[in-house]
Design a protein around this motif. Structure first.
Motif, PDB file in Angstrom:
ATOM      1  N   PRO A 119       7.057  31.678 -16.822  1.00  0.00           N
ATOM      2  CA  PRO A 119       7.202  30.219 -16.937  1.00  0.00           C
ATOM      3  C   PRO A 119       6.024  29.564 -17.669  1.00  0.00           C
ATOM      4  N   LEU A 120       4.780  30.172 -17.517  1.00  0.00           N
ATOM      5  CA  LEU A 120       3.607  29.612 -18.182  1.00  0.00           C
ATOM      6  C   LEU A 120       3.708  29.808 -19.692  1.00  0.00           C
ATOM      7  N   SER A 122       6.329  30.151 -21.578  1.00  0.00           N
ATOM      8  CA  SER A 122       7.425  29.546 -22.347  1.00  0.00           C
ATOM      9  C   SER A 122       7.053  28.240 -23.068  1.00  0.00           C
ATOM     10  N   PRO A 123       6.347  27.280 -22.399  1.00  0.00           N
ATOM     11  CA  PRO A 123       5.983  26.093 -23.176  1.00  0.00           C
ATOM     12  C   PRO A 123       4.962  26.419 -24.260  1.00  0.00           C
ATOM     13  N   LEU A 124       4.105  27.424 -24.002  1.00  0.00           N
ATOM     14  CA  LEU A 124       3.098  27.794 -25.001  1.00  0.00           C
ATOM     15  C   LEU A 124       3.768  28.351 -26.253  1.00  0.00           C
ATOM     16  N   SER A 126       6.425  27.508 -27.629  1.00  0.00           N
ATOM     17  CA  SER A 126       7.184  26.573 -28.448  1.00  0.00           C
ATOM     18  C   SER A 126       6.402  26.172 -29.686  1.00  0.00           C
ATOM     19  N   TYR A 128       6.374  23.453 -31.133  1.00  0.00           N
ATOM     20  CA  TYR A 128       5.837  22.087 -30.994  1.00  0.00           C
ATOM     21  C   TYR A 128       4.458  22.135 -30.347  1.00  0.00           C
ATOM     22  N   ALA A 129       4.340  23.017 -29.297  1.00  0.00           N
ATOM     23  CA  ALA A 129       3.045  23.158 -28.633  1.00  0.00           C
ATOM     24  C   ALA A 129       2.005  23.631 -29.635  1.00  0.00           C
ATOM     25  N   ALA A 191       3.222  31.153 -30.273  1.00  0.00           N
ATOM     26  CA  ALA A 191       2.508  31.392 -29.020  1.00  0.00           C
ATOM     27  C   ALA A 191       1.067  31.803 -29.302  1.00  0.00           C
ATOM     28  N   THR A 194      -1.007  28.820 -30.434  1.00  0.00           N
ATOM     29  CA  THR A 194      -1.333  27.935 -29.315  1.00  0.00           C
ATOM     30  C   THR A 194      -2.456  28.520 -28.471  1.00  0.00           C
TER      31      THR A 194
END
Lengths: 329, 426
Positions: A119-120, A122-124, A126, A128-129, A191, A194
């Protein structure tokens, strides 16, 4: 007719190299082509053993007077007869066999880390991140280039200095992406960008915090502590993140790997730091950070305390001089 | 008639020539006469490395009494003082005879040494006890650059005015190798001992009375062990501190205004101060410096000159840089700009430093005190105290005091008085 179970021929590492369905007992195993299970092993007899059910319904493997016999995988002894349960292993000649029934219990299905990221992560991951982190980093680098210059600054210089950092960061992320492509069949470039941006931002923040701490409390060698341990921790986190996106390693293995590499780096730099400190030098090594704040806010010692503290220097020097004297002929 | 005239002219010519020759040979006080009369009392001194039997340093000396004691400079024989096991001193007279000398005593502060050989000299030089007027013709003897005994004419120009240790200003060309040689009046009396030069005929002599004092001290003629001189050198430097440090930076210290700062300057006559400012168009700040230093120093070895006091103020101000950028500059000036220090592991310890924010009666400052200790000269330290005033957003003062070869008490006392002398309006 549905299979009752399977006989599996295992390779040296225990992986299944051949699987034969068993739909009835008794059956014979050997090198001869008349057997239900044919084993291509010169140390196995043409008719080596028989597997059958006894009156109680137990499954038995029985030696048919073979030259090299049957060895139980659990006891490692030659046996004339062996009771087989689902999962039992035994050896004939140089070949290991395993019997499993159709209802043999299975290990739970493993999560594919490369496909389903944590879960940590996944936003990384992206893009956009990555874009946001990159933009924030570039802005901060430009600001730093401006604030750390004490001459009249040109636009080119403010842009030029961060450009080198940004291109090095892109190369670094690119190399990790290439490794990811080879290991987990995905680039995960966003990823990696980021993660690298976050690490660099943390290092900058750490530097600022350390400078201010050292300014307020010059007793605490904060710049030295941050330089050694802070950067070591950031390096560990950076490697942990990159390995997460570039390998199927479990969390614990990544922690170990990142921790070990960072420990080696910190250890090496601590040793070279110690070597540099113990080497003779005529340079006065001190940090004296000054910052623009209202002096009323600043904790300060009295003049008396300052010179009382100097006694400590004298004691240390007396010791050093004594040591130098005793080491001379 | 013509013949008669010619004869008279010839006679006159011969007579004049005869008078000229007689003057060169007999009139006392001329340079050739002085050289002829006194050169036999002057010796060449060679410090020889015993391992290779090669000379490591050369200088000049002279016989100063009937017992054969020789006066020279401390710096000529300093290698022997530092490593008595590696060097010996050879004394070579005008005839070329060599004898080995031992050291009877040194005066490191005035750069003098007294030696002895086991040979009786034919005679010796005497010291001038009367004051010598400025402009008096002087004659200096020595072995410039090991080229053979030479005589140099010059003028006595009085004692130096702004100096810590009295020195005769000799207008004449002294050269390396003449160190330790005598400078004589026309009557052949020693007014000073050759010690240093600044080129262009500016040379310095140690006044004769300092040599007389050292000769008195070594009058017993006992030869102390060679290894004891270095400790003696340390003691002399230690005892000499009071001569120049007492009262330095006290309430009477003159002050200079670098607005808004009010700072100490030229504490005594033997300091020289210089000031300058950097106001360049391309720089968004102004730097004003005020730099004071003692001219005098004590030669201890080719790597160590002690007893120097230096301080400098640097005022930085800007009307263009924002506070963060100005403090980047200010931090850099405070932490950087350390000139390379001399010293090696055998002579000094590494520096140890202390940084603190200090509240003085005038405001807060960032203070750093760094010190190192001499290994072979007991209880002597080098120290640097540096302060950066805090509280202003567009101006700051970095002020540095450096001391060499002083006691730790003096490190603390002088740094404290110096710190308390940094005043400013908030």
């Amino acid at each position: 007719m549905a299979a009752l179970g399977y006989l599996e021929i295992l390779d040296g590492k225990g992986a299944v190299s051949e699987r034969i369905a068993v739909d009835s007992f008794p059956l014979t195993i050997g090198r001869a082509y008349g057997n239900q299970v044919i084993v291509d092993d010169p140390f196995v007899c043409p008719l080596h053993l028989k597997i059958f059910q006894d009156e109680q319904g137990r499954l038995l493997a029985s030696d048919l007077d073979s030259v090299n016999g049957i060895y139980s995988a659990s006891s490692k002894d030659r046996v004339a007869q062996l009771v087989l349960q689902s999962g039992s292993q035994f050896r004939i000649g140089h070949t290991t066999l395993r019997y499993v029934s159709v209802d043999h219990p299975l290990a739970p299905t493993q999560v594919d880390r490369a496909v389903k990221a944590s879960p940590l992560a996944s936003p990384l991951a992206s893009p956009y991140a990555a874009a946001v982190a990159g933009v924030v980093l570039v802005l901060l680098l430009c600001l730093d280039a401006y604030l750390s210059s004490v001459e009249r600054v040109s636009f080119a210089r403010i842009i030029g200095e961060p450009w080198i950092t940004v291109s090095m960061l892109a190369t670094w992320a690119g190399m990790w992406a290439l490794a990811s492509r080879i290991i987990v069949s995905r680039f995960n470039f966003a990823a990696h960008v980021t993660i690298a941006c976050l690490a660099l931002l943390t290092i900058s923040a750490l530097g600022v915090v350390a400078e201010w701490t050292e300014f307020f409390l010059p007793r605490v060698p904060m710049l030295w502590i941050a330089g050694l341990f802070g950067y070591g921790a950031v390096l560990a986190a950076l490697l942990y993140g990159h390995l997460g996106a570039a390998s199927p390693l479990r969390r614990r293995s990544r922690l170990w790997a990142a921790g070990a590499i960072s420990l080696v780096v910190v250890g090496t730099s601590a040793i070279s730091d110690y070597a540099a400190r113990s080497k003779f030098s005529t340079v006065m090594a001190f940090t004296g950070v000054v910052k623009p704040i209202d002096a009323a806010w600043l904790p300060a010692t009295s003049v008396d305390e300052f010179f009382a503290g100097a006694e400590k220097i004298k004691k240390e020097l007396d010791k050093l001089a004594q040591k130098a004297k005793s080491s001379q002929p | 008639m013509t013949r008669l005239l010619t004869s008279i002219a010839l006679l006159l010519w011969f007579a004049l020539a005869a008078v000229g020759t007689a003057r060169a040979q007999t009139i006392p006080g001329t340079t050739p006469e002085i050289f002829k009369q006194f050169s036999e009392h002057v010796v060449k001194i060679e410090v020889v490395e015993t391992g290779s039997s090669a000379k490591a340093a050369t200088g000049t000396g002279f016989f100063a009494d009937a017992s054969g004691r020789i006066v020279t400079n401390y710096h000529v024989i300093s290698k022997l003082v530092h490593s008595p096991e590696r060097y010996r001193i050879d004394v070579i007279d005008v005839a070329g005879a060599t004898t080995v000398a031992t050291v009877l005593g040194v005066d490191v502060v005035f750069d003098l040494a007294v030696l002895r050989t086991n040979r009786q000299p034919k005679g010796h030089l005497v010291f001038e006890s009367k004051a010598v007027a400025q402009g008096t013709r002087l004659y200096s003897l020595g072995h410039p650059r090991d080229l053979g005994l030479s005589i140099v004419e010059g003028t006595h120009n009085g004692l130096l005015k702004h100096t810590l240790y009295p020195k005769v200003h000799f207008t004449g060309s002294l050269n390396p190798g003449m160190s330790g040689g005598p400078t004589l009046t026309q009557a052949g009396k020693v007014v000073g001992i050759n010690v240093a030069t600044e080129g262009n005929q500016i040379s310095f002599l140690v006044p004769a009375e300092r040599a007389m004092i050292l000769l008195d001290k070594t009058a017993k003629g006992e030869t102390p062990p060679a290894a004891s001189f270095l400790a003696d050198v340390g003691r002399q430097i230690f005892d000499n501190q009071a001569r120049y440090l007492a009262g330095m930076f006290d309430a009477k210290t003159p002050r200079v205004a670098l607005a808004p700062y009010d700072l100490p300057t030229k504490p005594t006559e033997f300091f020289r101060c210089w000031a300058d400012a950097v106001r360049r168009k391309e720089l968004p700040y102004v730097s004003v410096t005020h730099d004071c230093s003692t001219d005098d120093y004590i030669f201890v070895s080719s790597e160590q000159s002690l007893g120097i006091v230096r301080f400098y103020h640097q005022l930085l101000s800007t009307s263009e840089l924002n506070p963060v950028r100005f403090f980047t500059l200010y931090s850099g000036q405070f932490q950087g700009g350390n000139a390379a220090m001399f010293g090696n592991e055998e002579e000094v310890t590494p520096f140890r430093c202390q940084t603190r924010n200090v509240a003085t009666a005038h405001g807060k400052l960032k203070g750093v005190l760094c010190a190192r200790q001499y290994v072979k000269l007991p209880a002597l330290y080098d120290a640097v105290f540096r302060a950066a005033t805090l509280g202003s957003r567009n101006a700051g003062l970095v002020s540095t005091l450096s001391l060499s070869g002083v006691s730790f008490d003096n490190v603390q006392n002088l740094s404290r008085r110096y710190m308390e002398n940094i005043k400013w309006q908030r």
